[in-house]
Design a protein around this motif. Structure first.
Motif, mmCIF file in Angstrom:
data_model
loop_
_atom_site.group_PDB
_atom_site.id
_atom_site.type_symbol
_atom_site.label_atom_id
_atom_site.label_comp_id
_atom_site.label_asym_id
_atom_site.label_seq_id
_atom_site.Cartn_x
_atom_site.Cartn_y
_atom_site.Cartn_z
ATOM 1 N N HIS A 136 0.812 -1.217 0.000
ATOM 2 C CA HIS A 136 0.000 0.000 0.000
ATOM 3 C C HIS A 136 0.845 1.268 0.000
ATOM 4 O O HIS A 136 0.306 2.363 -0.161
ATOM 5 C CB HIS A 136 -0.919 0.011 1.232
ATOM 6 C CG HIS A 136 -0.172 0.125 2.529
ATOM 7 N ND1 HIS A 136 0.671 -0.863 2.993
ATOM 8 C CD2 HIS A 136 -0.138 1.119 3.466
ATOM 9 C CE1 HIS A 136 1.187 -0.490 4.153
ATOM 10 N NE2 HIS A 136 0.716 0.708 4.460
ATOM 11 N N THR A 150 1.050 8.043 4.308
ATOM 12 C CA THR A 150 -0.387 7.961 4.519
ATOM 13 C C THR A 150 -1.010 9.356 4.497
ATOM 14 O O THR A 150 -2.026 9.591 3.836
ATOM 15 C CB THR A 150 -0.708 7.264 5.855
ATOM 16 O OG1 THR A 150 -0.186 5.933 5.827
ATOM 17 C CG2 THR A 150 -2.212 7.211 6.095
ATOM 18 N N ALA A 187 -3.636 11.344 1.866
ATOM 19 C CA ALA A 187 -4.904 11.837 2.396
ATOM 20 C C ALA A 187 -5.021 13.355 2.378
ATOM 21 O O ALA A 187 -6.101 13.891 2.661
ATOM 22 C CB ALA A 187 -5.091 11.339 3.829
ATOM 23 N N SER A 207 -4.851 4.076 -0.013
ATOM 24 C CA SER A 207 -5.797 3.621 1.006
ATOM 25 C C SER A 207 -6.700 2.504 0.493
ATOM 26 O O SER A 207 -7.283 1.757 1.290
ATOM 27 C CB SER A 207 -6.665 4.801 1.483
ATOM 28 O OG SER A 207 -7.383 5.357 0.391
ATOM 29 N N LYS A 208 -6.828 2.363 -0.816
ATOM 30 C CA LYS A 208 -7.675 1.310 -1.375
ATOM 31 C C LYS A 208 -7.037 -0.071 -1.199
ATOM 32 O O LYS A 208 -7.721 -1.085 -1.196
ATOM 33 C CB LYS A 208 -7.943 1.572 -2.855
ATOM 34 C CG LYS A 208 -8.745 2.838 -3.117
ATOM 35 C CD LYS A 208 -8.941 3.061 -4.610
ATOM 36 C CE LYS A 208 -9.712 4.358 -4.862
ATOM 37 N NZ LYS A 208 -9.869 4.608 -6.311
ATOM 38 N N LYS A 216 -6.654 -0.616 4.395
ATOM 39 C CA LYS A 216 -7.355 0.319 5.262
ATOM 40 C C LYS A 216 -6.509 0.534 6.502
ATOM 41 O O LYS A 216 -6.509 -0.268 7.434
ATOM 42 C CB LYS A 216 -8.736 -0.211 5.630
ATOM 43 C CG LYS A 216 -9.590 0.828 6.346
ATOM 44 C CD LYS A 216 -11.001 0.341 6.542
ATOM 45 C CE LYS A 216 -11.849 1.414 7.216
ATOM 46 N NZ LYS A 216 -13.243 0.963 7.412
ATOM 47 N N SER A 217 -5.754 1.612 6.492
ATOM 48 C CA SER A 217 -4.789 1.849 7.561
ATOM 49 C C SER A 217 -5.436 2.541 8.757
ATOM 50 O O SER A 217 -6.326 3.377 8.606
ATOM 51 C CB SER A 217 -3.639 2.711 7.031
ATOM 52 O OG SER A 217 -2.775 3.068 8.071
ATOM 53 N N LEU A 221 -4.376 6.987 9.793
ATOM 54 C CA LEU A 221 -5.105 8.250 9.721
ATOM 55 C C LEU A 221 -5.908 8.505 10.990
ATOM 56 O O LEU A 221 -5.921 9.611 11.516
ATOM 57 C CB LEU A 221 -6.036 8.251 8.508
ATOM 58 C CG LEU A 221 -5.390 8.556 7.156
ATOM 59 C CD1 LEU A 221 -6.436 8.464 6.064
ATOM 60 C CD2 LEU A 221 -4.761 9.935 7.166
#
Length: 314
Positions: A48, A81, A85, A289-290, A293-294, A297
């Motif tokens: 990811h 990340t 975002a 993120s797809k 799913k971290s 955030l």
């Protein structure tokens, strides 16, 4: 490869800076490249994370985390990340973009020439020098992130010795404060604190008036004791700041000899132009993120974005 061995032993860094790296950061020349490779291998295994895996980037994070591989990995995870975002801060970082270029040429923030007596880079800020009716907060933060990236690319010593900030608050008003969206400010602060390998050593403020007092008193209760001890408020007394930031380092407008604000600002704009290709390419690096799913955030930004009351200053 010619020069590769010299680079791994510190390149153009002075013996004093290399000593700081060994004694303060735990950098061991015998194992340094193995540690870089270990973090690189970890990054490659993270599907990811589309992250930079070059030696310069990884070594910067290791130094910023005192050679704790786990802390370096965590910071890299946070950085990429947040990068994915926060398009307002990390997309379209083109030094030729008219809005960004206007901000960059204002000289709102720039590294001063040379180093202080401890070998640290001084970042000078004029935090009240922008018009909140004409400048977007998002563009201010994008410009600031570009400045730090170029500094890291240009100045290896800074990744070892750290930075000192000197901020002139002249012109800061409550209009400036109210023009900064709280959710964005919160995200930016957390990104810089948890995702950047910065080593802030002290922060100095001059020309602090009522708007600064309001803002500072809002933030101070949430600062850890270590950070509180690193903040110095000098009022309008430049002489007091000279004891911490050598006078000769400052722009002429502040009694120094390092050139005018515009001279220094133009120097760094030119540096950003030199790295334009790097910035355009850098937009490709971020967490997806797809693919995963971290929880990063949620941990970094939390759930309450409309108030300063739950900010967690590290």
């Amino acid at each position: 490869m010619p020069g590769a061995e010299e680079e791994s032993e510190g390149g153009g860094l002075s013996e004093e800076v290399l000593r700081v790296a060994r004694e303060e950061l735990g950098e061991n020349p015998a194992t340094r490249e193995q540690e870089v490779e270990a973090v690189r291998a970890w990054l490659v295994r993270q599907p990811h994370l589309n992250a930079r895996t070059d030696r310069t980037t990884i070594l910067r994070y290791l130094r910023g985390c005192k050679f704790s591989q786990e802390k370096a990995k965590a910071k890299l995870e946070v950085y990429y990340t947040c990068k994915g975002a926060m398009p307002d801060m990390f997309h379209r970082r083109d030094p030729l973009d008219p809005s960004l270029r206007t901000i960059l040429k204002m000289g709102l923030m720039f590294p001063l020439p040379g180093y202080d007596p401890q070998g640290r880079k001084v970042i000078f800020g004029r935090l009240g020098g922008w018009n909140p009716a004409q400048v977007k907060a998002e563009d201010l933060f994008r410009a600031a992130s570009m400045l730090f990236d170029v500094l890291f690319l240009e100045d290896e010593q800074t990744t070892i010795t750290g930075i000192v900030q000197a901020n002139d608050m002249t012109g800061l008003t409550l209009q400036h404060v109210s023009a900064l969206p709280l959710p964005l400010v919160r995200k930016v602060l957390k990104t810089w604190q948890e995702g950047y390998p910065l080593r802030p050593k002290s922060v100095h403020y001059i020309n602090t008036h009522s708007a600064f007092d309001t803002l500072y008193n809002l933030f101070r209760p949430f600062m850890k004791e270590k950070m509180k001890k690193r903040i110095h408020i000098h009022g309008s007394n430049l002489t007091k700041m000279y004891k911490h930031v050598p006078r000769e380092m400052l722009p002429r407008e502040y009694g120094g000899t390092s050139g005018t604000i515009q001279d220094i600002a133009d120097y760094w704009v030119a540096k950003m132009d030199d790295h334009r290709d790097w910035f355009l390419e850098d937009e490709n690096y971020a967490a997806d993120s797809k693919r995963k799913k971290s929880k990063t955030l949620t941990r970094v930004f939390g759930g309450t974005e409309g108030s300063f009351k739950k900010l967690d200053f590290d």
